[in-house]
Each structure stands twice: as structure tokens, then as C-alpha cells.
Design a protein around this motif. Structure first.
Motif, mmCIF file in Angstrom:
data_model
loop_
_atom_site.group_PDB
_atom_site.id
_atom_site.type_symbol
_atom_site.label_atom_id
_atom_site.label_comp_id
_atom_site.label_asym_id
_atom_site.label_seq_id
_atom_site.Cartn_x
_atom_site.Cartn_y
_atom_site.Cartn_z
ATOM 1 N N ASP A 124 61.067 18.677 -23.445
ATOM 2 C CA ASP A 124 60.679 17.363 -22.920
ATOM 3 C C ASP A 124 61.684 16.777 -21.930
ATOM 4 N N LEU B 125 57.883 12.581 -29.010
ATOM 5 C CA LEU B 125 56.795 13.559 -28.995
ATOM 6 C C LEU B 125 56.899 14.518 -30.176
ATOM 7 N N LEU C 256 52.073 10.764 -18.848
ATOM 8 C CA LEU C 256 52.688 11.890 -19.538
ATOM 9 C C LEU C 256 51.946 13.158 -19.133
ATOM 10 N N LEU D 198 59.009 22.564 -28.128
ATOM 11 C CA LEU D 198 58.840 21.438 -27.219
ATOM 12 C C LEU D 198 60.001 21.365 -26.243
ATOM 13 N N THR E 224 55.637 21.968 -22.566
ATOM 14 C CA THR E 224 56.544 21.240 -21.672
ATOM 15 C C THR E 224 55.930 19.884 -21.363
ATOM 16 N N ALA E 225 56.714 18.824 -21.527
ATOM 17 C CA ALA E 225 56.220 17.461 -21.294
ATOM 18 C C ALA E 225 57.177 16.716 -20.374
ATOM 19 N N ARG E 226 56.600 16.003 -19.423
ATOM 20 C CA ARG E 226 57.393 15.161 -18.525
ATOM 21 C C ARG E 226 56.660 13.836 -18.348
ATOM 22 N N ILE F 233 51.565 17.191 -19.587
ATOM 23 C CA ILE F 233 51.875 18.169 -20.632
ATOM 24 C C ILE F 233 51.293 19.518 -20.243
#
Length: 895
Positions: A563, A551, A477, A561, A463-465, A479
Motif C-alpha cells: 500500500d 486496508l 483508492l 498487501l 497493490t493499493a494507492r 487497487i
């Protein structure tokens, strides 16, 4: 047949063999009903193991004599093993063990060991087929030098082949002849092969970079020689590539490929004598599609590359299967990308590989057969020739490649061969060699943690924000990685290489400088972040505008992923991303969200203008490669949609996908017409990437135009498709037109299918396609299922031929979910009946079909209960093979 009471085998229980077999002299007197095998082995005790009896594997053999140093000895049978007790009392040093036995190749419907096909003798010994030929220590860590003498009737079997180099050949009394072969390289029994048949060969002499001459031969049945040019060219290209890229030369005087019509697998890398399913050898423009040509190049490359990664260095035990298969899949992927040439064609190949991974391996990671790349246990090893071992194993190797770089990986490969040539080793040995050759790399620093990719099952979720701070011109970022739900133990963090870029909404690639790095005007616009912890933060400085993160570029790790990108963000990536994979992925995600919404709703599908405009922009793009356009415009498969749904209703998913497809066909009608007319390759047929891409896009356009025409009651485009079908000068265009007619259920479909059969019913591989097209047709009111059942009675259908069984039964059950999953459970009844029937003929093939219902517990009712009932009915069969019992037992254990 081994029944389903086989014990669970654990990796932790590995022990070295009590005896080594150093050399083997085999003599075969070949007869379909009763082949005599004489095996003379030089054996010695392993002094590192306590003295014990010699236990040899053997199945369905008739033993006639056992002698040691010329004297007969007593023996006994125990748990399927031949046990010789007297050997432990012999003095230290080698001794000669001679075993005489017979086997019955003509009765061997399992196609494992020595069997007959099309009037010839062939073998398949991986994983445990050699024990069906003669008694032996049939395990990969016992490596011996083989000398093989074949004797047979010359008129019936003029070609006699085995591994290695030909020592001599000659005539015998009674119209018989012989050939004697010697392989100078020690190998495990699973790499043994022989062929005795009436075959013809395409031959080519080559001289390698090392200045040595070699003979290359491709053997096929009479009448197929004109279809072998591409296979030979692919073999030559593979030899040249491996010597140039990895400095690995061909090491025998000759290299042989033999095409076999009855074959469980795609191909087999037996040392110097590769046996191939005809599907991956035979090709001509009239009988093979662009995809067939590409598959042949890839599989020929894969098997040849095994000559070093699998043969010269092999597996210590079968738990290490990905040591050879994952590595060699990575090598064949790299080979195919290099052969593709242009960056665009390379990207298309990478996208195709990732799509395959996500369509078949991700579901396995989430299902009852989930296992690590290096499994911890198994009942039947043939069940573990899986997408996890092969495709995910290749992704693990690719991550090593990413972490050490191209030159670093080449150095690691050199060290690997320097250390282990001629040995049977482990996945750990390979990873250690790559790391040791690159001591300053992230791989070396994190190796114990990185190897969790080998020991943990499941697909990690990343999970990326991102957060942009305009005043400080920074972008942070965050992660987080979480192990998947597969398996019972909690997942420890993986090492994940995450290739990224940042893109402005105007399409500009932004420089990537982390906050602790010195200012650099030439900061890169793409870099790889190495995730090692459960949660990490990366802050980039000097970021002028709020970016859209790109990403997991190139799919740099086999993860899911999340995102949080909006449709607007995805449209930016689709229009501007410099990474072709993420550009394609953006289009797929836009389509996926609309497909899932349609599947959840009972309202008519109404695609929004931004999505339609984006698809039109891709289709009309002036510079994008046609093959890439085709991939973007291909909607996610029904199987992939099912993996994103809970519970899974196959008919709703199918209806949603068809509705979206029809709307794209209608709203882009003029664009499809333009695409069809402007993407017709000029000149004679060539399967090169540019021409193949043009044909792919033209055929997709034709399919959409037929679908729209049939929906509107028009005959123009179905008529044009039928004319194209009749006039086509290559199979790709002919098949594209036929599929357009069948999948749109056009009136012209029936005469086209009839005409296709009349043209190609003497071409087995093309006839396989004819069966598959009908089995995969979109279901309409049960008509496809009814047709499928009729095809099972067709005189050209045989359940005993693996290719034919796969083309019809597997295509229908595994690749036509809306037709297979029926509320009346008729599809499941059929599945259970035929899994049990196949199990009595060919357990390996039966276990593959059994996996169709791996994910039964995710189905909505009434499918779920009916599927479980069908699985339970198979499991209740008392004489079920270990192959199938392992599959259905694991399936029933899920909830």
C-alpha cells in the motif's frame, strides 16, 4: 512400505467405486504379534458403473481366507490390490463378503493402521491406514455402518473401545473379555478406530439443549487422570458452542477422547472415539503453559466439530480434503475467539492465526510444494495435510463468511446439512450451498470466480494507492491484484473482500460513502470492498481531510498487501487504528523495515527515535491489553524475514534480529522493568486470556532484561530469573524464566536446565519442552549445534517417538535457522542422514522433516549448493518411500 515408484493421482480421473460396502461386521482377536481380523461385509455392485472385478486395498497383511456368501472364492494380487474376479458375474443385489487376515501391530512403526504404544493397541486410519488392518475399499466415498467386536486379555487390556455406542461386553474363557460396539452412522473407513489398553477415564454426564443425556469420557494412562480436567471442560464447551452457534447437537450416546503417547498427528476425529496426541489432552498448572491450555481447547474443539463437518458429511475424494479441514479450522478459530470473550482477546486470537498463516503457509505457496486449496494431483496424500489445505482453506471459508455475513453463513451451513447429511461431497457442493442460501450476496453473484480460491495456487498480491483531492473532498483508492509466481499458468482475478477504513491523522475515523451512493449522515466508518477485476477504483466523497488508509482490516483475505504507506502513516495506524489487526500490523511493518535494513548492512544497528518511542508508547499504554502489547513487541520471526529477502542468508538475518532485539532491550530497559513488575497476575493460576496476557508480557520483559544484563556483564536480572524459575508456581512462569536464561546464554542457564530435568524427567511432554528449549537456543560459535548432537545421544531421546523427534530434530532444523544452516554444510548432512533413517521407520514423519529444505533455492551461497547436494543424496536412495520421494523430487525441480 510403499516405495517411491507410486503413480501420480489426478483429481480429474475420479470415478465412482464399482462396488458399495453398506455394512461391516469386524471381529478382532487382539495380539501384539499376530492380530486376527475377520471382516464380514454387505457389498453390492454400483449399477452406474460397468461390471468389473472388485479391487480391495491392503498393505502388510497376511490373508487367510476369502469367501462370498459362505463359499470360498479365488482371488489374485495385482499392483498392491486384492482382486476378486468372480463377483461381477453375481446377480444384482447385496452379497456377503468375508475376509480373514492377520496383521502385526507390534511391528508397525509407521503408526498408521493398527499399532501398539505403551502396552496398548491404537489405530490411525486417516488417510489410508485402514488398508493396513484389513482388505477394504479404503476410499472416503465408500461409507458403511460398522459393528465391531473386540477380544483381548482382560488383565493387559481392560478397556476395549471402538466407534459409536456400546452394545454389550462380557467375559470369555482364559482370562479374556470382549466388547461389542455399533456406530449407527455410515462412515468411511478412515474414521474407524479401536483402542485396547490399560487406561483410566474422567467421566461426565451432560444433557444437551435437545434434552438428551450423553456420557463424555477422557481416557488416559494411569497417573495422568489429574491432568484431564481442562480437556473435559473444553469438550463440554465445544458441545455447547456447536449446538448454540450452528444448531449441531451431539448425536451419539457417548463421546470418547483417548490420549496416545506415540502419535503422528495432533488428533483424529474418528466418529465418537477421538484419538489424541497426549500433548493436546494433558494439562496441569505445574506441567502445562498458557499456550498448552489454549492449544488443548482449540484442538479438542476442532476434533469435536468434525463430528458434523467431516464425519456426518465427508469428502468425496482426498482432493476435497479442505472441505472438512478448512471448514473445521474456521470453526475452531471462531470457537476460540468466542471462548476468549472480550474484543481484545478475540483480536489477539485472530492475530495469532494470521501470523501462523504467514509464517508457514505463505512460504508453502511460494515453494516447490505449492498447490491449490483443492489440489489437482498427488503421489502420496499424507503429504497434502498442509497449511494450504488447513489454514488457507480456513481463510477461504472466512471470506465466504465475510461476503454473506454471520446470519447468512449460518443459513448456508443449515442448507449444506439439509442437502448432504450422510454423504461424501465436494468443495463445490459446500460453496454452492452457502451461495444458494444467500442469493442476493456478493458470493452468489461471483461464485464461479470466487471458486478460483480452490483451483489456483499461490498468494495473490494486492497493490493499493490512494489520491486525495482537497477541492472536491474526495479520496480515490486504486487497487490492482496480481497472481503470485507459484505455478506455471497465469492467474485469473480472484474475488477479494477488502475490509477498509480511513483515518485522519488526529485519529478520527472518517465516514465511508462512495460517489454513487446517496448522502447519509450515518455513513459507516468501516466497510468491505469486493474486488473482482484485475484493477478497480473506488472514490469516496465528503472526505474532510487527507486520510491514512487502513486496508485489509482483520486480514479479510489471504493476500500480500502493498500500500506504499510511509513510516508516518504507519505510526498513525499504530497509535489510532480502531482495527486491532491493522494496529498490530503497523508495528510489525515498522519493525520489518528496520530488520531488513539491518540484515542488508554491515554497519551497527542504530534504531531511530520514532520507532523506539512508538514501541515505548505501546508498552506503557494505559488501556491496551497485555497480550496485544506482547504481540506488537514481538519482532517478525526469522522465517518471515527470510521470505522477504532474496537471496536468504540465515546468519545475517539472525544477527540482524538479535541486534535489533538487544537494542530494544537496552533502550527500553526502564520500561521493561516497569512491565515486569506491574504484570504479575494476582491469585491462583488461571489460563484465562487476561492472566495469560499478563504472564506473556512479564516473561517477554524478563527475557529482554536478561539479554541486556548479560550483554553488560550484570548478574541482577539473570539472578532474578533463576530465582523466579525455582519459585514459580506454574509452568508458564517457570518456562519463561528458563527460556530467558537459555536464550541470553546466562551462566544460570546450565543449573536451571539441570534442575528442570531433575524435576520433570518423568513427564514426557515437559521433557519434550526441555529438548526443544536447547535445540532452539540462539547459536554462538557452533556451541548450540554441538549440544544438539549430544542431545541426540541422550538416554531419554528416541527418534521413534514422534513428539520427541519433533521436539529436538524438527525444532533445530526448522526453527533454528542460524544454527542449522552452516557454511560447512554439517546441518544439511545431519538432515539427509536422519530423513533417510526416519524414512525406514515412519515415512509420514520423515516427509514432514524433509520439507525443511523446501526453499533451498532461495538461499545464498554457500548454503544453496550444499542444500541441493543434501536433497539429491536423499533422492538417490533407491528404496525411498513415496512420501519422501514426492517431497525431494519437487524440491529438486525448483531452480
Amino acid at each position: 512400505m510403499r516405495e517411491g515408484t507410486a503413480a501420480l493421482i489426478h483429481r480429474a480421473d475420479y470415478t465412482a467405486p464399482a462396488y458399495w460396502i453398506r455394512s461391516v461386521d469386524l471381529t478382532f482377536d487382539l495380539d501384539p504379534a499376530k492380530t486376527m481380523v475377520v471382516s464380514r461385509m454387505q457389498v453390492e455392485r454400483n449399477l452406474d458403473v460397468p461390471a468389473q472385478a472388485l479391487r480391495l486395498h491392503g498393505e502388510e497383511l497376511n490373508l487367510t481366507r476369502v469367501s462370498v456368501n459362505g463359499a470360498s472364492v479365488s482371488f489374485r494380487h495385482e499392483d498392491g490390490l486384492l482382486v476378486i474376479d468372480a463377483l461381477q458375474d453375481l446377480p444384482a443385489g447385496p452379497f456377503t463378503l468375508e475376509i480373514r487376515n492377520t496383521c502385526a501391530p507390534a511391528k508397525n512403526t509407521q503408526l498408521s493402521g493398527l499399532y501398539t504404544s505403551g502396552g496398548g493397541f491404537f489405530t490411525q486410519c486417516e488417510a489410508e491406514g485402514f488398508r493396513r488392518i484389513t482388505y477394504f475399499l479404503d476410499r472416503p466415498d465408500v461409507m458403511a455402518v460398522y459393528t465391531v467386536t473386540l477380544r483381548a486379555a482382560k488383565a493387559a487390556y481392560p478397556v476395549l473401545l471402538s466407534n459409536g455406542n456400546l452394545l454389550e461386553e462380557g467375559e470369555l474363557d482364559g482370562g479374556r473379555h470382549f466388547a461389542k460396539w455399533h456406530d449407527p452412522f455410515p462412515k468411511p473407513s478412515y474414521l474407524f478406530a479401536l483402542v485396547a489398553a490399560d487406561l483410566v477415564a474422567r467421566q461426565q454426564q451432560i444433557r444437551t439443549r435437545a434434552g438428551k443425556d450423553h456420557l463424555l469420557q477422557v481416557f488416559v494412562r494411569r497417573g495422568d487422570l489429574d491432568k484431564t480436567e481442562h480437556a473435559m471442560n473444553s469438550l463440554i464447551a465445544s458441545i455447547v458452542w456447536d449446538e448454540a452457534r450452528f444448531k449441531l447437537p451431539l448425536d451419539l450416546e457417548r463421546f470418547m477422547i483417548v490420549a496416545v503417547e506415540d502419535y503422528n498427528a495432533g488428533a483424529m476425529e474418528n466418529k465418537g472415539l477421538n484419538l489424541f496426541n497426549t500433548k493436546y489432552v494433558l494439562a496441569s498448572p505445574a506441567t502445562a503453559t498458557d499456550d498448552n491450555y489454549a492449544d488443548i481447547e482449540s484442538v479438542v474443539g476442532h476434533e469435536y466439530f468434525h463430528n458434523w463437518t467431516g464425519n456426518r458429511i465427508t469428502c468425496r475424494d482426498w482432493f476435497q480434503l479442505s472441505l472438512k479441514e478448512g471448514l473445521t479450522v474456521f470453526r475452531d478459530q471462531e470457537f476460540s475467539m468466542d471462548m476468549a470473550g472480550s474484543p481484545s482477546a478475540r483480536a489477539v486470537k485472530r492475530i495469532e492465526d494470521v501470523r501462523k498463516l504467514r509464517d508457514i503457509q505463505f512460504p508453502e505457496d511460494a515453494g516447490p510444494m505449492a498447490h491449490p486449496v483443492r489440489p489437482d494431483s498427488y503421489v502420496e496424500i499424507n503429504n497434502f495435510y498442509t497449511p494450504t489445505v488447513y489454514e488457507k482453506g480456513a481463510e477461504v471459508v472466512r471470506m465466504m463468511f465475510t461476503l454473506v455475513g454471520r446470519e447468512g453463513f449460518a443459513a448456508g451451513m443449515s442448507l449444506y446439512f439439509e442437502r448432504f447429511d450422510g454423504q461424501a461431497v465436494t468443495c463445490d457442493d459446500f460453496a454452492q450451498a452457502i451461495a444458494d442460501a444467500n442469493p442476493q450476496s456478493a458470493l452468489a453473484r461471483t461464485l464461479p470466480q470466487f471458486k478460483r480460491w480452490y483451483s489456483q495456487a499461490g498468494t495473490p498480491r494486492v497493490t493499493a494507492r490512494g489520491r486525495y483531492d482537497a477541492p472536491s473532498r474526495t479520496y480515490t483508492l486504486g487497487i490492482e491484484q496480481v497472481g503470485s509466481a507459484a505455478g506455471e499458468s497465469p492467474k485469473e482475478p480472484y474475488v477479494i473482500p477488502l475490509a477498509i477504513g480511513l483515518i485522519g491523522r488526529d485519529g478520527r475515523a472518517l465516514p465511508l460513502r462512495l460517489e454513487d451512493e446517496a448522502a447519509d449522515a450515518a455513513a459507516p466508518t468501516e466497510r468491505v470492498l469486493v474486488l473482482e477485476e484485475a484493477r478497480q477504483f473506488f472514490t469516496f466523497v465528503d472526505v474532510d481531510v487527507e486520510p491514512v488508509p487502513s486496508l485489509l482490516r482483520g486480514f479479510s483475505a489471504p493476500v500480500t498487501l502493498v500500500d506504499g504507506l510511509s513510516d508516518a502513516d504507519l505510526l498513525v495506524l499504530l497509535q489510532h487504528d480502531a482495527d486491532p489487526f491493522n494496529r498490530w500490523e503497523a508495528g510489525q511493518r515498522l519493525a520489518l523495515s528496520r530488520l531488513l535494513a539491518a540484515a542488508r548492512s554491515d554497519a551497527p544497528v542504530a534504531l531511530d527515535a520514532p520507532f523506539i518511542d512508538a514501541m515505548r508508547a505501546v508498552l506503557r499504554h494505559a488501556t491496551l491489553d497485555a497480550a496485544f502489547k506482547d504481540l506488537v513487541l514481538t519482532l517478525p520471526s526469522e522465517g518471515y524475514l527470510a521470505e522477504q529477502s532474496s537471496p536468504v542468508d540465515p546468519k545475517r538475518i539472525h544477527a540482524a534480529r538479535m541486534a535489533v532485539t538487544r537494542q530494544l532491550a537496552e533502550t527500553l530497559r526502564a520500561d521493561w522493568e516497569w512491565a515486569f513488575e506491574t504484570h504479575q497476575p494476582a491469585g491462583s493460576y488461571s489460563p484465562d486470556p487476561v492472566s495469560s496476557g499478563q504472564r506473556a508480557l512479564a516473561n517477554r520483559a524478563l527475557a529482554m532484561l536478561c539479554l541486556d544484563s548479560v550483554a553488560k556483564g550484570e548478574s541482577l536480572w539473570p539472578g532474578r530469573a533463576y530465582q523466579r524459575f525455582k519459585d514459580a508456581t506454574n509452568m508458564t512462569d517457570r518456562l519463561g524464566a528458563l527460556q530467558a536464561l537459555v536464550r541470553s546464554h546466562a551462566q544460570h542457564a546450565e543449573p536451571a536446565l539441570y534442575r528442570f530435568y531433575e524435576m520433570f524427567h518423568r513427564e514426557p511432554l515437559v521433557l519434550d519442552t526441555w529438548f526443544a528449549i536447547q535445540a532452539s537456543a540462539p547459536e554462538v560459535d557452533g556451541k548450540v549445534f554441538a549440544r544438539f548432537k549430544q542431545l541426540l545421544k541422550h538416554p531419554d531421546f528416541s527418534i521413534r517417538n514422534p513428539n520427541r523427534a519433533r521436539s529436538l530434530i524438527s525444532t533445530f532444523c526448522a526453527h533454528n535457522p542460524a544454527a542449522f544452516h552452516r557454511p560447512d554444510a554439517a546441518g544439511y548432512v545431519f538432515w539427509a542422514d536422519h530423513v533417510m533413517e526416519l524414512d525406514g521407520i515412519n515415512p509420514q514423519l520423515a516427509s514432514r522433516f524433509a520439507r525443511v529444505l523446501d526453499r533451498w533455492s532461495q538461499l545464498a551461497e554457500p548454503y544453496r549448493g550444499a542444500a541441493r547436494e543434501a536433497i539429491a543424496r536423499v533422492a538417490a536412495k533407491p528404496d525411498l518411500s513415496a512420501n519422501v520421494r514426492e517431497i525431494v523430487t519437487n524440491a529438486l525441480a525448483t531452480t
